[in-house]
Design a protein around this motif. Structure first.
Motif, PDB file in Angstrom:
ATOM      1  N   PRO A 117      24.293 -10.677 -10.236  1.00 46.63           N
ATOM      2  CA  PRO A 117      23.682 -10.863 -11.567  1.00 46.63           C
ATOM      3  C   PRO A 117      22.546  -9.890 -11.841  1.00 46.63           C
ATOM      4  O   PRO A 117      22.182  -9.674 -12.998  1.00 46.63           O
ATOM      5  CB  PRO A 117      23.170 -12.303 -11.527  1.00 46.63           C
ATOM      6  N   THR A 118      21.986  -9.297 -10.783  1.00 46.39           N
ATOM      7  CA  THR A 118      20.894  -8.328 -10.940  1.00 46.39           C
ATOM      8  C   THR A 118      21.411  -6.896 -11.048  1.00 46.39           C
ATOM      9  O   THR A 118      20.607  -5.954 -11.124  1.00 46.39           O
ATOM     10  CB  THR A 118      19.941  -8.423  -9.741  1.00 46.39           C
ATOM     11  N   SER A 119      22.718  -6.697 -11.060  1.00 48.17           N
ATOM     12  CA  SER A 119      23.298  -5.354 -11.128  1.00 48.17           C
ATOM     13  C   SER A 119      22.879  -4.640 -12.410  1.00 48.17           C
ATOM     14  O   SER A 119      22.772  -5.270 -13.475  1.00 48.17           O
ATOM     15  CB  SER A 119      24.830  -5.446 -11.077  1.00 48.17           C
ATOM     16  N   PRO A 120      22.673  -3.315 -12.359  1.00 46.05           N
ATOM     17  CA  PRO A 120      22.397  -2.547 -13.579  1.00 46.05           C
ATOM     18  C   PRO A 120      23.514  -2.653 -14.619  1.00 46.05           C
ATOM     19  O   PRO A 120      23.274  -2.387 -15.792  1.00 46.05           O
ATOM     20  CB  PRO A 120      22.248  -1.109 -13.072  1.00 46.05           C
ATOM     21  N   ARG A 142      30.450 -17.169 -10.748  1.00 45.11           N
ATOM     22  CA  ARG A 142      30.893 -17.036 -12.139  1.00 45.11           C
ATOM     23  C   ARG A 142      29.810 -17.559 -13.089  1.00 45.11           C
ATOM     24  O   ARG A 142      29.518 -16.960 -14.119  1.00 45.11           O
ATOM     25  CB  ARG A 142      32.217 -17.771 -12.343  1.00 45.11           C
ATOM     26  N   ALA A 143      29.214 -18.681 -12.707  1.00 49.09           N
ATOM     27  CA  ALA A 143      28.165 -19.258 -13.550  1.00 49.09           C
ATOM     28  C   ALA A 143      26.938 -18.354 -13.603  1.00 49.09           C
ATOM     29  O   ALA A 143      26.319 -18.197 -14.665  1.00 49.09           O
ATOM     30  CB  ALA A 143      27.781 -20.640 -13.023  1.00 49.09           C
ATOM     31  N   ALA A 144      26.589 -17.756 -12.468  1.00 47.33           N
ATOM     32  CA  ALA A 144      25.425 -16.872 -12.435  1.00 47.33           C
ATOM     33  C   ALA A 144      25.648 -15.645 -13.309  1.00 47.33           C
ATOM     34  O   ALA A 144      24.735 -15.191 -14.020  1.00 47.33           O
ATOM     35  CB  ALA A 144      25.120 -16.456 -10.998  1.00 47.33           C
ATOM     36  N   LEU A 145      26.856 -15.101 -13.283  1.00 48.80           N
ATOM     37  CA  LEU A 145      27.168 -13.930 -14.110  1.00 48.80           C
ATOM     38  C   LEU A 145      27.138 -14.291 -15.593  1.00 48.80           C
ATOM     39  O   LEU A 145      26.599 -13.540 -16.415  1.00 48.80           O
ATOM     40  CB  LEU A 145      28.527 -13.356 -13.717  1.00 48.80           C
ATOM     41  N   ALA A 146      27.703 -15.432 -15.922  1.00 44.35           N
ATOM     42  CA  ALA A 146      27.658 -15.883 -17.317  1.00 44.35           C
ATOM     43  C   ALA A 146      26.220 -16.107 -17.759  1.00 44.35           C
ATOM     44  O   ALA A 146      25.828 -15.747 -18.882  1.00 44.35           O
ATOM     45  CB  ALA A 146      28.488 -17.156 -17.484  1.00 44.35           C
ATOM     46  N   GLY A 149      24.443 -13.086 -18.815  1.00 38.84           N
ATOM     47  CA  GLY A 149      24.884 -12.457 -20.059  1.00 38.84           C
ATOM     48  C   GLY A 149      26.262 -11.852 -20.042  1.00 38.84           C
ATOM     49  O   GLY A 149      26.708 -11.275 -21.042  1.00 38.84           O
ATOM     50  N   ALA A 150      26.995 -11.962 -18.917  1.00 34.49           N
ATOM     51  CA  ALA A 150      28.333 -11.384 -18.836  1.00 34.49           C
ATOM     52  C   ALA A 150      29.355 -12.257 -19.558  1.00 34.49           C
ATOM     53  O   ALA A 150      29.205 -13.482 -19.644  1.00 34.49           O
ATOM     54  CB  ALA A 150      28.750 -11.215 -17.382  1.00 34.49           C
ATOM     55  N   ASP A 151      30.378 -11.620 -20.078  1.00 33.65           N
ATOM     56  CA  ASP A 151      31.549 -12.314 -20.616  1.00 33.65           C
ATOM     57  C   ASP A 151      32.520 -12.480 -19.451  1.00 33.65           C
ATOM     58  O   ASP A 151      33.214 -11.537 -19.064  1.00 33.65           O
ATOM     59  CB  ASP A 151      32.168 -11.467 -21.739  1.00 33.65           C
TER      60      ASP A 151
END
Length: 246
Positions: A117-120, A142-146, A149-151
């Motif tokens: 989730p901290t990726s550029p 998946r929840a952390a990525l969402a 702000g990720a789709d």
């Protein structure tokens, strides 16, 4: 066709016409971009950047200018140090003229939702990252990525279903697909017969060693027939474009 002629130069408008996507697409069109050494190596010291010259980098940037979405495997995104695309990195005039969104999103293929989730890709971008993953990927990832702000799109149970990937992109109006690798994703696209076009720069270098090739994965029952559609040259590098014969 060998272009430009010896000593000549191709204009930006000619280059755009050469590399533009087909008009009136009614489905996703997958263009794959790679650079390879003359002896078939895909990288030097694990990265592809050392193989490209100024012309290759220009065509690489043009690929992003012309695309609705940039598709890449998670491993390649990590090794090559990907971040999101920002507004100043694509030509606003060109994209507006072609009726494209101001900035194309990056879509990362990752069966395990392995992008941090901290990726550029998430923290340094003008548009949200698309994560194409599986239902077996850890729910907390998946929840952390969402949450970052990720789709997040589930396209398969244990493996990413590339047909479902293109369907998900199509549902988002993203039909001009610019795939930047890596070899595993390219190999899977070949096996599924989903490659419409290949743009490959042959760099004038012999690398040797144990570098891999531009595609690896399942072997299709028959080779996928391609037709050569353009050849450019610059500083002894060849920029080749092939289109799938269907």
């Amino acid at each position: 066709m060998l272009w430009p002629p010896q000593g000549g130069e191709i204009t930006d408008s000619e280059l755009e016409r050469t590399y533009d996507y087909p008009a009136g697409l009614d489905r996703p069109w997958v263009r794959v971009n790679f650079v390879s050494s003359a002896d078939g190596a895909v990288s030097v010291d694990g990265k592809s950047g050392a193989l490209g010259n100024a012309a290759d980098k220009k065509v690489f940037a043009l690929g992003r200018d012309l695309a609705d979405v940039v598709l890449v495997g998670a491993g390649t995104a990590e090794v090559e140090g990907y971040r999101g695309i920002r507004a100043g990195e694509v030509r606003a005039e060109r994209r507006a003229r072609l009726g494209l969104a101001p900035v194309p999103p990056i879509a990362v293929v990752t069966a395990r939702a392995s992008v941090p989730p901290t990726s550029p890709l998430l923290t340094d971008t003008s548009v949200p990252l698309i994560v194409l993953t599986t239902s077996s990927a850890p729910a907390e990832r998946r929840a952390a990525l969402a949450g970052a702000g990720a789709d997040v799109v589930v396209v398969g149970e244990h493996e990413v279903d590339l047909v479902a990937v293109l369907r998900a992109l199509d549902e988002r109006g993203l039909r001009r697909v610019d795939c930047e690798g890596g070899p595993t994703l390219f190999g899977a696209l070949i096996a599924a017969d989903l490659v419409d076009e290949l743009c490959v720069t042959v760099a004038p270098a012999l690398v040797g060693g144990d570098a891999g090739r531009i595609a690896h994965g399942p072997t299709p029952a028959i080779p996928r027939e391609m037709a050569l559609t353009s050849v450019l040259h610059s500083e002894s590098a060849l920029l080749l474009r092939y289109q799938r014969v269907r």
